[in-house]
Enzyme design. Sequence first.
Site, short mmCIF file in Angstrom:
data_model
loop_
_atom_site.label_atom_id
_atom_site.label_comp_id
_atom_site.label_asym_id
_atom_site.label_seq_id
_atom_site.Cartn_x
_atom_site.Cartn_y
_atom_site.Cartn_z
N MET A 199 3.18 -4.75 -1.65
CA MET A 199 3.54 -6.05 -2.23
C MET A 199 5.02 -6.03 -2.63
SD MET A 199 0.25 -7.62 -4.08
CE MET A 199 0.46 -6.84 -5.67
N GLY A 200 5.81 -5.16 -2.02
CA GLY A 200 7.24 -5.09 -2.35
C GLY A 200 7.45 -4.40 -3.68
N ALA A 201 8.62 -4.67 -4.31
CA ALA A 201 9.02 -3.94 -5.53
C ALA A 201 8.86 -2.44 -5.28
CB ALA A 201 8.22 -4.41 -6.75
N LEU A 202 9.43 -2.00 -4.17
CA LEU A 202 9.19 -0.64 -3.69
C LEU A 202 9.77 0.41 -4.65
CD1 LEU A 202 9.93 -1.09 0.13
CD2 LEU A 202 7.77 -1.39 -1.10
N HIS A 254 6.07 4.25 -2.91
CA HIS A 254 6.13 3.62 -1.59
C HIS A 254 7.03 4.42 -0.65
CE1 HIS A 254 5.38 -0.06 -4.21
NE2 HIS A 254 4.36 -0.07 -3.38
N GLN A 313 -5.14 -11.84 -4.84
CA GLN A 313 -5.63 -10.71 -5.63
C GLN A 313 -5.22 -10.82 -7.10
OE1 GLN A 313 -3.52 -7.88 -2.91
NE2 GLN A 313 -3.20 -6.69 -4.75
N LYS A 329 -2.87 6.36 -6.16
CA LYS A 329 -2.79 5.84 -7.53
C LYS A 329 -3.85 4.74 -7.74
CE LYS A 329 -0.51 3.44 -10.96
NZ LYS A 329 -0.84 2.10 -10.48
N ARG A 347 4.63 -2.15 -11.79
CA ARG A 347 4.51 -2.79 -13.11
C ARG A 347 5.13 -1.94 -14.23
NH1 ARG A 347 -0.65 -4.79 -10.89
NH2 ARG A 347 -0.57 -7.06 -10.85
O1 PAF Z 1 -1.68 -1.79 -3.35
C1 PAF Z 1 -1.07 -2.83 -3.05
O2 PAF Z 1 0.16 -2.91 -3.12
C2 PAF Z 1 -1.86 -4.05 -2.60
O3 PAF Z 1 -3.06 -4.17 -3.30
C3 PAF Z 1 -2.06 -4.13 -1.09
C4 PAF Z 1 -2.96 -3.00 -0.60
C5 PAF Z 1 -0.75 -4.09 -0.36
C6 PAF Z 1 -2.77 -5.45 -0.73
O4 PAF Z 1 -2.03 -6.56 -1.14
#
Ligand code: PAF
Length: 264
Positions: free
Chosen positions: A22-25, A29, A53, A144, A185
């Site tokens: 979901m970015g914000a790497l 990541h 989600q 995680k 977060r």
């Molecule tokens: O873990 C995440 O970043 C998200 O839940 C995912 C798996 C990319 C799905 O949006």
Amino acid sequence: MQILTDIDSLEPYYGWSCVPTMGALHDGHRSLIRQAVATERPAVVTIFVNPKQFAPGEDYATYPRNLDRDLDIARAEGAAAVFTPAVDDIYPDNGDVWDPPLPAVANGPLLEDAYRPHFFAGVCTVVARLFDLLQPGECFFGEKDWQQLQVIRALANSHAERWPHLSVTAGQTIREPDGLAMSSRNVYIADDQRDRALAISQALSLADQGEKAMRQLLVSANLDVDYAVVRDAETLLDADEHRPQRALIAATLDGTRLIDNAVV
Ligand code: PAF
């Protein structure tokens, strides 16, 4: 590095290694991207903040977003492409998106499923959609989010005919030097809350002393505990001493909900 936005031109990328995000790497990541790059296939990183989600009142609107920085990180780690679809591409107006049936591990353990009842339905829908669009060869998810990892593994296993080339690979949790698990977060945690946040990784190290010991430490750090449990590592139901076990914690620190887990 190619930047892909057109969902109708993804066929050349079928069979690639894939890191859905979901970015914000962050460094967690980065580590997943490095794992994907190390495979014999090129790696595509997907960046999509999935509205499905998040429940109303959660942080969808304020979730950290910084595409330029994310692209720099993906490029630096050797990704060959980044896929950044728009919300309308993932969820077209005609509503024609498959909601896969939820695996048992998504609604039996009463862990994340109890505290975020909408969450795994949203994750399964978006992950299935990304699998459909990209037909990845190997997909990487972080440990995680342990329950999420089990849910996605179960999803992939139960629809092997739909994604015949797919395998799901886990990436280990990357921690700050003080033990805090990396999370997008973590930007919500103020410096003066940091010691209290560390109680989570400290409590996990007490898992072999039992759930009560974990909970006591969390409560003494003034955290609001959703769960602090030891479970079967795969089903997340009651632990069985003959099978691998996992300790899992979710707790809220002044409005910021944190999760973490460890092998027992
Ligand atoms: O873990 C995440 O970043 C998200 O839940 C995912 C798996 C990319 C799905 O949006």
